[in-house]
Design a protein around this motif. Structure first.
Motif, PDB file in Angstrom:
ATOM      1  N   ALA A  94      -1.844   2.027   5.210  1.00 45.94           N
ATOM      2  CA  ALA A  94      -1.166   1.938   3.914  1.00 45.94           C
ATOM      3  C   ALA A  94       0.006   0.966   3.981  1.00 45.94           C
ATOM      4  O   ALA A  94       0.203   0.152   3.063  1.00 45.94           O
ATOM      5  N   ILE A  95       0.780   1.006   5.066  1.00 50.34           N
ATOM      6  CA  ILE A  95       1.912   0.089   5.218  1.00 50.34           C
ATOM      7  C   ILE A  95       1.420  -1.346   5.333  1.00 50.34           C
ATOM      8  O   ILE A  95       1.962  -2.262   4.701  1.00 50.34           O
ATOM      9  N   VAL A  96       0.386  -1.562   6.137  1.00 51.46           N
ATOM     10  CA  VAL A  96      -0.142  -2.913   6.314  1.00 51.46           C
ATOM     11  C   VAL A  96      -0.690  -3.460   5.009  1.00 51.46           C
ATOM     12  O   VAL A  96      -0.428  -4.614   4.641  1.00 51.46           O
ATOM     13  N   ILE A  97      -1.429  -2.659   4.277  1.00 56.81           N
ATOM     14  CA  ILE A  97      -1.992  -3.121   2.999  1.00 56.81           C
ATOM     15  C   ILE A  97      -0.879  -3.399   1.995  1.00 56.81           C
ATOM     16  O   ILE A  97      -0.926  -4.400   1.270  1.00 56.81           O
ATOM     17  N   PHE A  98       0.141  -2.543   1.947  1.00 60.84           N
ATOM     18  CA  PHE A  98       1.248  -2.766   1.024  1.00 60.84           C
ATOM     19  C   PHE A  98       1.942  -4.094   1.309  1.00 60.84           C
ATOM     20  O   PHE A  98       2.167  -4.905   0.402  1.00 60.84           O
ATOM     21  N   PHE A  99       2.270  -4.338   2.572  1.00 62.98           N
ATOM     22  CA  PHE A  99       2.970  -5.579   2.898  1.00 62.98           C
ATOM     23  C   PHE A  99       2.061  -6.796   2.784  1.00 62.98           C
ATOM     24  O   PHE A  99       2.529  -7.888   2.462  1.00 62.98           O
ATOM     25  N   ALA A 100       0.773  -6.620   3.006  1.00 63.45           N
ATOM     26  CA  ALA A 100      -0.159  -7.726   2.778  1.00 63.45           C
ATOM     27  C   ALA A 100      -0.197  -8.096   1.297  1.00 63.45           C
ATOM     28  O   ALA A 100      -0.232  -9.284   0.949  1.00 63.45           O
ATOM     29  N   LEU A 101      -0.164  -7.105   0.420  1.00 59.62           N
ATOM     30  CA  LEU A 101      -0.117  -7.390  -1.017  1.00 59.62           C
ATOM     31  C   LEU A 101       1.192  -8.069  -1.409  1.00 59.62           C
ATOM     32  O   LEU A 101       1.193  -8.986  -2.237  1.00 59.62           O
TER      33      LEU A 101
END
Length: 108
Positions: free
Chosen positions: A20-27
């Motif tokens: 979730a953290i990785v996807i959030f920061f990727a967005l």
């Protein structure tokens, strides 16, 4: 079977949190085109949080009785630092988000 599923979910919850953290920061990186604005946003959050950490820890240790009570001057200084860092964090995030929105509108 239900207990085994609960145990599995509890054991691997950290993987979901990391994703979730990785996807959030990727967005966030995908949305913000300018690296300087992205660094400004992360700096407004991270650096002011780091600056407030010693004062917050000092107050928390006093509250829990780990260290002795400080004078009112030291307590008021810690509270002043926390308030100042919070104001700077909000101002920095607001300005950076306004710059990001302005940049995204100027590209359209």
């Amino acid at each position: 079977p239900q207990a085994a599923f609960y145990l599995w979910c509890h054991r691997y919850a950290w993987m979901g949190q990391r994703w979730a953290i990785v996807i959030f920061f990727a967005l966030v990186v995908y949305i913000v085109d300018d690296l300087a604005l992205l660094m400004s946003l992360f700096g407004a959050i991270g650096q002011t949080g780091l600056a407030a950490t010693p004062s917050a820890l000092h107050l928390a240790m006093q509250y829990q009785g780990i260290i002795g009570r400080a004078s009112w001057l030291q307590i008021s200084l810690d509270v002043t630092i926390l308030v100042f860092c919070t104001v700077v964090m909000i101002a920095g995030c607001t300005q950076t988000l306004a710059d990001i929105l302005y940049q995204s509108r100027s590209h359209d």
